[in-house]
Design a protein around this motif. Structure first.
Motif, PDB file in Angstrom:
ATOM      1  N   HIS A   1       0.730  -0.939  -0.300  1.00 39.79           N
ATOM      2  CA  HIS A   1       0.036  -0.344   0.001  1.00 39.79           C
ATOM      3  C   HIS A   1       1.227   1.155   0.007  1.00 39.79           C
ATOM      4  CE1 HIS A   1      -3.815  -2.185   1.137  1.00 39.79           C
ATOM      5  NE2 HIS A   1      -2.663  -3.231   1.698  1.00 39.79           N
TER       6      HIS A   1
ATOM      7  N   ASP B   1      -7.200  -2.256   3.434  1.00 40.25           N
ATOM      8  CA  ASP B   1      -7.674  -3.936   4.125  1.00 40.25           C
ATOM      9  C   ASP B   1      -8.950  -3.960   4.135  1.00 40.25           C
ATOM     10  OD1 ASP B   1      -5.512  -4.682   2.185  1.00 40.25           O
ATOM     11  OD2 ASP B   1      -3.703  -5.071   3.928  1.00 40.25           O
TER      12      ASP B   1
ATOM     13  N   HIS C   1      -7.907  -4.231  -2.610  1.00 40.59           N
ATOM     14  CA  HIS C   1      -7.815  -5.786  -3.787  1.00 40.59           C
ATOM     15  C   HIS C   1      -8.808  -6.633  -3.696  1.00 40.59           C
ATOM     16  CE1 HIS C   1      -3.658  -5.788  -1.797  1.00 40.59           C
ATOM     17  NE2 HIS C   1      -3.804  -5.548  -0.403  1.00 40.59           N
TER      18      HIS C   1
HETATM   19 ZN    ZN Z   1      -3.257  -5.334   1.333  1.00 43.03          ZN
END
Ligand code: ZN
Length: 313
Positions: free
Chosen positions: A76, A179, A229
């Motif tokens: 990131h 995340d 993601h």
């Molecule tokens: Zn990640």
């Protein structure tokens, strides 16, 4: 190499950061009146593909106003220093707990090498450069950035990591989630619905804080979540419930199987998630499921074991 770019509504583009393989990690470009913000930086290896994408979109380097990594894990924030060097007018805004690690990445590098091992580290992350202190800022909870009239709100969002923030975009009514809203790979979509998976990566997994963060985001009644993601997902309310449930299931497995090896625990996590995936109507076979989630499940197991070992101490 042609950059992998997906345009969304509301002047937002998803740019693949070429992490491990195509479709694993993304960053997001946000536009308003000739100015741009970039949420997420990928790794050191992402700097070139991100710059190539900016070129492909016709974005001038000095039109980049803000660079906002959601947290300082290297998929990131690893590219932050390289991007800051290439984008001379950009300001870095990062969680207060993450700032010093991007200005001086030495500790971050040591930590990441412990998680990934030295061998795969360079292959995964490339070169990690320091961010210039004069253009780097700590984003306290509630910081509002003005992107040429477009408000971006930076909110403290612990659970996956203590140095995690999320970005609320008023215009699209969406969160850039890093995340903390889990993983949702399009390959595992079921009837165009995201199959959402927790990400309990080492070393700061905190289920209680995570639930609070999910509630905090839900209070905004978001229309979209932009996952690093991977990609924009809809139905945040439903996904939030599913993620909360799977987080608890992950934590319970971590508690129950705290004496297993990382590999054995990863298999248990995969078994539980795959059963849910099939119940929900998922059609991919286990081999494909494991190929898509394999690396993440290993990290999840590693994070849960670390959590258990340090909880007991
Ligand atoms: Zn990640």
């Amino acid at each position: 190499m042609t950059p992998n770019i997906q345009a969304y509504e509301h002047d937002i583009w998803r740019i693949d950061t070429a992490y491990v393989a195509d479709g694993v990690a993304a960053c997001y470009l946000i536009h308003s009146a000739g100015q741009y913000a970039l949420v997420e930086c990928g790794t050191g290896l992402s700097v070139e593909p991100i710059l190539a994408a900016l070129d492909a979109l016709g974005v001038e380097r000095d039109a980049l106003r803000y660079i906002i990594p959601t947290h300082v894990h290297l998929d990131h924030a690893g590219g932050a220093g390289g991007l800051m060097q290439a984008l001379p007018r950009a300001e870095l805004h990062v969680h207060p707990r993450g700032l010093r690690h991007l200005v001086d990445p030495s500790k971050l590098l040591a930590g990441a090498m412990a998680v990934y091992g030295e061998d795969s580290f360079k292959r995964l992350n490339g070169e990690i450069l320091a961010c210039p202190q004069a253009r780097s800022f700590a984003a306290e909870d509630g910081t509002q950035l003005d992107l040429a009239g477009r408000a971006l709100h930076l909110l403290d969002a612990p659970g996956h990591a203590k140095h995690h923030l999320v970005v609320w975009d008023e215009r699209s009514q969406g969160f850039f989630t890093g995340d903390v809203f889990g993983l949702g790979y399009p390959q595992l979509d079921i009837n165009q619905q995201t199959f959402i998976v927790p990400t309990t990566t080492p070393v700061q997994f905190d289920p209680q804080a995570w639930h609070q963060t999910l509630s905090k985001m839900a209070a905004y009644a978001p229309r979209y979540m932009y996952l690093t993601h991977y990609g924009r997902v809809e139905n945040p309310a439903m996904l939030s419930e599913q993620l909360a449930r799977r987080l608890d299931a992950h934590a319970a497995l971590g508690e129950r199987w705290a004496d297993l090896s990382e590999e054995q625990l990863a298999t248990k996590l995969g078994d539980a998630l795959f059963a849910e995936y099939q119940d929900a109507g998922g059609r991919e076979v286990r081999e494909v499921f494991d190929r898509v989630l394999g690396m993440d499940l290993n990290l999840n197991a590693q994070g849960l074991l670390f959590w258990q070992q340090h909880k007991a101490a």
